[in-house]
Design a protein around this motif. Structure first.
Motif, short mmCIF file in Angstrom:
data_model
loop_
_atom_site.label_atom_id
_atom_site.label_comp_id
_atom_site.label_asym_id
_atom_site.label_seq_id
_atom_site.Cartn_x
_atom_site.Cartn_y
_atom_site.Cartn_z
N THR A 13 9.20 -13.09 -0.31
CA THR A 13 8.35 -14.27 -0.46
C THR A 13 7.11 -13.91 -1.27
N ALA A 14 6.43 -14.93 -1.77
CA ALA A 14 5.18 -14.72 -2.51
C ALA A 14 4.13 -14.06 -1.60
N GLU A 15 4.12 -14.46 -0.34
CA GLU A 15 3.17 -13.87 0.61
C GLU A 15 3.45 -12.37 0.80
N GLY A 16 4.73 -12.02 0.85
CA GLY A 16 5.10 -10.61 0.98
C GLY A 16 4.68 -9.79 -0.22
N ARG A 17 4.87 -10.34 -1.41
CA ARG A 17 4.45 -9.63 -2.62
C ARG A 17 2.93 -9.45 -2.65
N ARG A 21 0.81 -5.79 -2.62
CA ARG A 21 -0.29 -5.43 -3.51
C ARG A 21 -1.54 -5.03 -2.72
N LYS A 22 -1.82 -5.76 -1.65
CA LYS A 22 -3.00 -5.45 -0.83
C LYS A 22 -2.87 -4.09 -0.16
N VAL A 23 -1.69 -3.79 0.39
CA VAL A 23 -1.47 -2.50 1.04
C VAL A 23 -1.65 -1.37 0.03
N VAL A 51 -8.40 3.37 8.08
CA VAL A 51 -7.36 2.88 7.17
C VAL A 51 -6.19 2.29 7.95
N LYS A 52 -5.87 2.87 9.07
CA LYS A 52 -4.78 2.35 9.90
C LYS A 52 -5.11 0.93 10.36
N HIS A 53 -6.33 0.72 10.81
CA HIS A 53 -6.78 -0.60 11.25
C HIS A 53 -6.72 -1.61 10.09
N LYS A 54 -7.19 -1.21 8.92
CA LYS A 54 -7.16 -2.10 7.76
C LYS A 54 -5.74 -2.48 7.36
N LEU A 55 -4.86 -1.49 7.34
CA LEU A 55 -3.48 -1.76 6.95
C LEU A 55 -2.75 -2.63 7.98
N LYS A 61 3.80 -7.61 11.01
CA LYS A 61 4.52 -6.66 11.87
C LYS A 61 5.94 -7.10 12.18
N GLU A 62 6.28 -8.32 11.90
CA GLU A 62 7.64 -8.81 12.12
C GLU A 62 8.58 -8.42 10.98
N SER A 63 8.04 -8.22 9.77
CA SER A 63 8.92 -7.95 8.63
C SER A 63 8.53 -6.73 7.81
N ASP A 64 7.37 -6.14 8.04
CA ASP A 64 6.89 -4.97 7.29
C ASP A 64 6.77 -3.77 8.23
#
Length: 96
Positions: A13-17, A21-23, A51-55, A61-64
């Motif tokens: 999905t566009a949201e996933g892409r 990029r953000k990660v 960094v763990k908290h930010k990521l 968490k359901e798909s990544d």
């Protein structure tokens, strides 16, 4: 300590892409990209938690998924590189 951060973000999905990029953009702030979704980061425990908290706030968490491999301070004898994309010493002097 050396921390290896790996991630797999669902990009169907566009949201996933956008999440992907953000990660990646966030990981660049903490270490060196050694493969598409793999970063080597030298950091202390506090920075690692940061960094763990930010990521965790970016991914779905359901798909990544995120993985953190803690290689410790004696990581140089635990990492072997073969092939393209030579790396630089993460703890060495950087000249711009």
């Amino acid at each position: 300590m050396m921390v290896l951060i790996t991630y797999d973000v669902n990009t169907q999905t566009a949201e996933g892409r956008k999440r992907l990029r953000k990660v990646a953009k966030e990981c660049v702030n903490y270490g060196q990209r050694v493969q598409n979704s793999v970063f080597e980061c030298v950091m202390d425990s506090a920075k690692c938690l940061e960094v763990k908290h930010k990521l965790e706030g970016i991914i779905d968490k359901e798909s990544d998924s995120l993985r953190f491999y803690y290689l410790g301070n004696n990581y140089k004898n635990k990492v072997e590189h073969i092939g393209a994309k030579e790396t630089f010493d993460l703890e060495g002097v950087l000249i711009f």
